[in-house]
Write a protein that holds these residues in place. Sequence first.
Motif, short mmCIF file in Angstrom:
data_model
loop_
_atom_site.label_atom_id
_atom_site.label_comp_id
_atom_site.label_asym_id
_atom_site.label_seq_id
_atom_site.Cartn_x
_atom_site.Cartn_y
_atom_site.Cartn_z
N TYR B 33 28.04 2.86 18.96
CA TYR B 33 27.65 1.37 19.42
C TYR B 33 26.51 1.80 20.46
O TYR B 33 26.68 2.82 21.04
CB TYR B 33 28.73 1.01 20.50
CG TYR B 33 30.43 1.44 18.94
CD1 TYR B 33 31.15 2.91 19.06
CD2 TYR B 33 30.86 0.17 18.51
CE1 TYR B 33 32.16 2.63 18.82
CE2 TYR B 33 31.98 0.89 17.43
CZ TYR B 33 32.58 1.54 17.74
OH TYR B 33 33.84 1.98 16.75
N TYR B 35 25.54 -0.63 23.73
CA TYR B 35 26.06 -1.78 24.40
C TYR B 35 24.62 -2.17 25.62
O TYR B 35 24.22 -1.14 25.78
CB TYR B 35 27.08 -1.17 25.43
CG TYR B 35 28.62 -1.82 24.21
CD1 TYR B 35 28.88 -0.14 23.93
CD2 TYR B 35 29.10 -2.38 24.61
CE1 TYR B 35 29.98 -0.36 22.80
CE2 TYR B 35 30.30 -2.55 23.91
CZ TYR B 35 30.97 -1.77 23.08
OH TYR B 35 32.04 -1.24 22.36
N ILE B 43 29.10 -5.18 30.62
CA ILE B 43 28.41 -4.76 29.45
C ILE B 43 29.00 -5.83 28.17
O ILE B 43 30.04 -5.94 28.13
CB ILE B 43 29.34 -3.07 29.16
CG1 ILE B 43 29.39 -2.62 31.01
CG2 ILE B 43 29.00 -2.51 28.71
CD1 ILE B 43 30.21 -1.26 30.82
N PHE B 45 28.30 -5.93 24.42
CA PHE B 45 28.15 -5.63 22.59
C PHE B 45 26.41 -5.79 21.94
O PHE B 45 26.45 -6.66 21.72
CB PHE B 45 29.16 -5.70 21.19
CG PHE B 45 29.71 -5.38 20.47
CD1 PHE B 45 28.75 -5.93 19.89
CD2 PHE B 45 29.29 -3.81 19.54
CE1 PHE B 45 29.17 -5.61 17.83
CE2 PHE B 45 29.10 -4.06 18.55
CZ PHE B 45 28.88 -4.59 17.95
N ASP B 56 28.25 -3.77 11.98
CA ASP B 56 28.37 -4.94 13.21
C ASP B 56 26.88 -5.16 13.90
O ASP B 56 26.41 -4.21 14.61
CB ASP B 56 29.69 -4.82 13.46
CG ASP B 56 29.30 -6.97 14.27
OD1 ASP B 56 30.77 -6.63 14.76
OD2 ASP B 56 28.11 -7.18 14.67
N PHE B 91 23.83 1.10 27.32
CA PHE B 91 24.91 2.50 27.51
C PHE B 91 24.83 2.97 25.38
O PHE B 91 24.73 1.83 24.55
CB PHE B 91 25.58 1.82 27.43
CG PHE B 91 26.12 1.91 28.95
CD1 PHE B 91 26.29 0.47 29.96
CD2 PHE B 91 26.37 2.90 29.98
CE1 PHE B 91 26.32 0.54 31.26
CE2 PHE B 91 26.96 2.46 31.35
CZ PHE B 91 26.23 1.55 31.36
N LEU B 101 44.73 1.57 15.16
CA LEU B 101 43.42 -0.01 14.78
C LEU B 101 42.76 -0.18 15.31
O LEU B 101 41.34 -0.31 15.19
CB LEU B 101 44.10 -1.12 14.65
CG LEU B 101 45.79 -1.38 14.41
CD1 LEU B 101 46.43 -2.83 14.59
CD2 LEU B 101 45.61 -1.38 12.52
N THR B 102 42.69 0.62 16.86
CA THR B 102 41.10 0.31 17.46
C THR B 102 40.85 1.75 18.42
O THR B 102 41.63 2.63 18.29
CB THR B 102 41.58 -0.62 18.34
OG1 THR B 102 41.69 -1.60 17.69
CG2 THR B 102 40.11 -0.24 19.52
N ASP B 103 39.98 2.44 18.11
CA ASP B 103 39.53 4.23 18.35
C ASP B 103 38.96 3.85 19.99
O ASP B 103 38.05 2.57 20.52
CB ASP B 103 38.74 4.52 17.77
CG ASP B 103 38.82 3.60 16.22
OD1 ASP B 103 37.89 3.86 15.44
OD2 ASP B 103 39.86 4.28 15.78
N THR B 104 39.33 4.76 20.90
CA THR B 104 38.68 5.13 21.58
C THR B 104 37.52 5.48 21.97
O THR B 104 36.97 5.80 21.46
CB THR B 104 39.41 6.29 22.77
OG1 THR B 104 41.18 5.87 22.89
CG2 THR B 104 39.14 5.83 24.36
N GLN B 105 36.28 4.94 23.02
CA GLN B 105 34.82 4.59 22.77
C GLN B 105 34.97 5.73 23.94
O GLN B 105 34.76 5.60 24.91
CB GLN B 105 34.09 3.59 22.49
CG GLN B 105 34.04 2.61 21.14
CD GLN B 105 33.79 1.53 21.62
OE1 GLN B 105 32.92 1.11 21.92
NE2 GLN B 105 34.59 0.15 20.40
#
Lengths: 112, 116
Positions: B33, B35, B43, B45, B56, B91, B101-105
Amino acid sequence: DQQVKQNSPSLSVQEGRISILNCDYTNSMFDYFLWYKKYPAEGPTFLISISSIKDKNEDGRFTVFLNKSAKHLSLHIVPSQPGDSAVYFCAASAPYGQNFVFGPGTRLSVLP
Amino acid sequence: EAGVTQFPSHSVIEKGQTVTLRCDPISGHDNLYWYRRVMGKEIKFLLHFVKESKQDESGMPNNRFLAERTGGTYSTLKVQPAELEDSGVYFCASSQPTSALTDTQYFGPGTRLTVL
């Protein structure tokens, strides 16, 4: 229009006391929330997260509370330590969403 | 294990010039990703890669920004031509999909871009 708000730009607490950082969101689709801590000249570091199926998650000195009806979450740090001084970002994402929406951050200063 | 690295740490360029930022994710992380944080604000996206594919890019501000991730390893973000409002900290973050469902970034240290 900010979807994630942290209305306190800064907060100062005495060492050993409790720090409470607040975060409000407007998008009712958000179902996963994280707190990141950021020191100067470094990237944000993951601190703790909570899913919308819970109302509390605890990890050592850090506890996150989620109030879905109020669209509000808070991070409690007990006891606060000088090393906790940093900018804290609240972040949220929608189901299956990989992209986080961040709040503007709250600068926490823990005074010795 | 090495974390997310970004290069350069600082870049100062003049308006109209081109700058390329690089991000090396944590080894094995498919998700990458970008940002940015402008003027000390929140911050925001920019875009998301899954391996070499753009999943995306809805946060990319305009067509002066071009991100690539050839081979699905490191990524570059090029700004051409740079404008004053592009100044900020960029970043990069990476994550490895899990059953959640959601991953730690995991974030890199950021590249501070100053456009004069």
